[in-house]
Design a protein around this motif. Structure first.
Motif, PDB file in Angstrom:
ATOM      1  N   THR A  27       4.044   0.524  -0.249  1.00 48.99           N
ATOM      2  CA  THR A  27       2.888  -0.370  -0.272  1.00 48.99           C
ATOM      3  C   THR A  27       3.321  -1.833  -0.322  1.00 48.99           C
ATOM      4  OG1 THR A  27       1.553   1.319  -1.396  1.00 48.99           O
ATOM      5  CG2 THR A  27       0.783  -0.964  -1.523  1.00 48.99           C
ATOM      6  N   VAL A  71      -4.888   9.898  -3.432  1.00 49.19           N
ATOM      7  CA  VAL A  71      -4.836   8.837  -2.428  1.00 49.19           C
ATOM      8  C   VAL A  71      -4.384   9.446  -1.110  1.00 49.19           C
ATOM      9  CG1 VAL A  71      -3.739   6.657  -1.760  1.00 49.19           C
ATOM     10  CG2 VAL A  71      -4.286   7.099  -4.168  1.00 49.19           C
ATOM     11  N   HIS A  76      -4.226   4.956   3.235  1.00 50.85           N
ATOM     12  CA  HIS A  76      -3.566   3.919   2.448  1.00 50.85           C
ATOM     13  C   HIS A  76      -2.548   3.161   3.294  1.00 50.85           C
ATOM     14  CE1 HIS A  76      -2.387   2.046  -1.334  1.00 50.85           C
ATOM     15  NE2 HIS A  76      -1.123   2.227  -0.989  1.00 50.85           N
ATOM     16  N   HIS A 416      -3.426  -0.654  -5.163  1.00 55.78           N
ATOM     17  CA  HIS A 416      -4.701  -1.115  -4.608  1.00 55.78           C
ATOM     18  C   HIS A 416      -5.049  -2.566  -4.921  1.00 55.78           C
ATOM     19  CE1 HIS A 416      -5.321   3.131  -3.842  1.00 55.78           C
ATOM     20  NE2 HIS A 416      -5.336   3.403  -5.123  1.00 55.78           N
TER      21      HIS A 416
END
Length: 441
Positions: A27, A71, A76, A416
């Protein structure tokens, strides 16, 4: 078949494993480099969704619905500018810098995707761990494990069916106990033990009123001299007291040597019977990591890394979390805990940035922020490290529960951001108000 990359001149960063550390790293790299086209970031996992592993005991007991909290990797990845590949790693070619993915086969045995190869410039192993049954005969055949959401959901179905059978038997006048045996006095075994009593209590409100916590018999077996060996004695003692109040029978120095259908055999020859048997004793890295492509590995299959978290025999390959063996200057090893994976993911990100900038990389030093054990709604106990006293501070009750919940919120914020995490927290409160207090299917 090669996994084609549209821009082969851009650095290819491949992360294997979408657990807490792997997904956080993918991420952050996606946001920093993937969005700007500075790197092509790819996450590989054998599942389509991610669930924070410390929550698996709640999924098993039904306190948490995995479908609500998990998730989706593809969704994502799209939001955070990295790429996702569904697959299981079966081999590694260091000369060609390629990860080999096994063919993907569906439930009917049909091949969905043939063997694939994914090129990398930087490779990060973040595979986590699996339960270690120490090759004890009968354990794999007769005991349930809680390594993944699928296993936790399987346990939950078995638990609901057992509750239904026992409730009907008691309604017919049979005085029966629902017996569960859990092997392993670590966090998973302890937290699951408490969560089961919460499930038994809640089910009474959903027409299973002939069976309650008093009809549940949970035995927690630990081969060592006490449960929670990684925590201070006073915390373990407090946990034992709370478990005793619930009805959990904690047995120390009880070594299991064989598993049978409906029973576990101890070293002393005793047969401990149970309607459901759970194995939660010890962890190891997946077997295929042992000596993969000539990389150095430890006794429990972990990849050996140096202080920068690069593997000892290949500086292009990194490892983090439970699947890596990382020594510390004092001679200790970084423990297999969620906070370790989080710290290592942040450290690899920092070192990759320094490497790209031509700066020397930094040595990783594990920071113990303490440990918390949740005993469902009944209690939470633990210790916080590095507080104003300079040592550790024991906490319990409501404050400890808030800190425990905050750990999951921190993981969500890493994935997030603050705004989406606040929205998720609000959704959790709404679900708590409108959904059943226990997953009933």
């Amino acid at each position: 078949m090669n996994h084609d990359i549209k821009t082969p001149d851009i650095e290819q960063i491949v992360i294997i494993g979408g657990g807490a550390g792997g997904l956080e790293l993918a991420t952050q790299l996606g946001r920093r480099w993937g969005r700007k086209g500075k790197a092509h970031v790819t996450l590989i996992d054998r599942n389509n969704t991610h669930l924070w592993k410390p929550l698996l005991h709640e999924v098993a007991a039904g306190s948490l619905d995995a479908g609500v909290d998990e998730v989706n990797y593809r969704g994502h990845a799209r939001r955070n500018h990295f790429h996702f590949i569904l697959g299981s790693v079966c081999d590694l070619n260091r000369d060609q810098r390629e990860v080999v993915l096994a063919p993907l086969v569906d439930e009917d045995g049909q091949t969905v995707l043939a063997e694939r190869r994914v090129r990398y410039d930087q490779l990060v192993f973040a595979l986590g761990s699996v339960t270690n049954d120490f090759n004890i005969p009968g354990i794999d055949e007769h005991c349930l494990k809680l390594d993944a959401p699928g296993q936790a959901e399987r346990f939950h179905r078995r638990l609901l069916n057992a509750f239904l059978r026992q409730d009907r038997a008691r309604a017919a006048g049979q005085d029966q106990q629902l017996k569960l045996v859990i092997v392993g006095g670590g966090a998973t075994g302890v937290e699951l033990s408490a969560e089961l009593y919460n499930s038994a209590k809640v089910l009474q409100d959903y027409d299973l009123d002939h069976i309650g916590p008093e009809h549940l018999q949970v035995s927690l077996l630990e081969a060592g001299p006490r449960i929670l060996p990684a925590l201070p004695d006073r915390i373990a003692g407090s946990v034992i007291t709370e478990l005793g109040k619930l009805g959990v029978k904690v047995r120390h120095n009880t070594q299991v040597v064989r598993g049978h259908k409906g029973a576990l055999e101890t070293k002393d020859g005793e047969m401990i019977e149970g309607d459901i048997l759970v194995w939660a004793a010890g962890v190891r890295a997946p077997n295929f990591l042992k000596d993969i492509a000539g990389l150095e590995s430890a006794r429990n299959n972990q990849l050996m890394v140096n202080e920068t978290l690069q593997t000892t025999r290949d500086e292009r390959i990194w490892a983090l979390g439970d699947c890596c063996a990382c020594p510390q200057p004092d001679g200790s090893w970084v423990p297999p805990r969620a906070q370790s994976a989080h710290q290592m993911a942040s450290h690899i990100l920092k070192n990759l940035q320094r490497q790209k900038a031509g700066k020397p990389m930094l040595a990783y030093r594990y920071k113990d922020h303490g440990s918390l054990i949740s005993l469902s709604r009944f209690s939470t106990v633990g210790s916080l490290m590095g507080n104003l006293t300079g040592g550790s501070m024991m906490i319990e009750g409501r404050i400890a529960r808030l800190v425990y919940i905050s750990l999951y919120r921190q993981h969500q914020m890493a994935l997030h951001g603050v705004t989406r995490t606040l929205m998720l927290a609000l959704i959790d409160r709404l679900n708590h108000a409108i959904r059943p207090r226990l997953k009933l299917h």
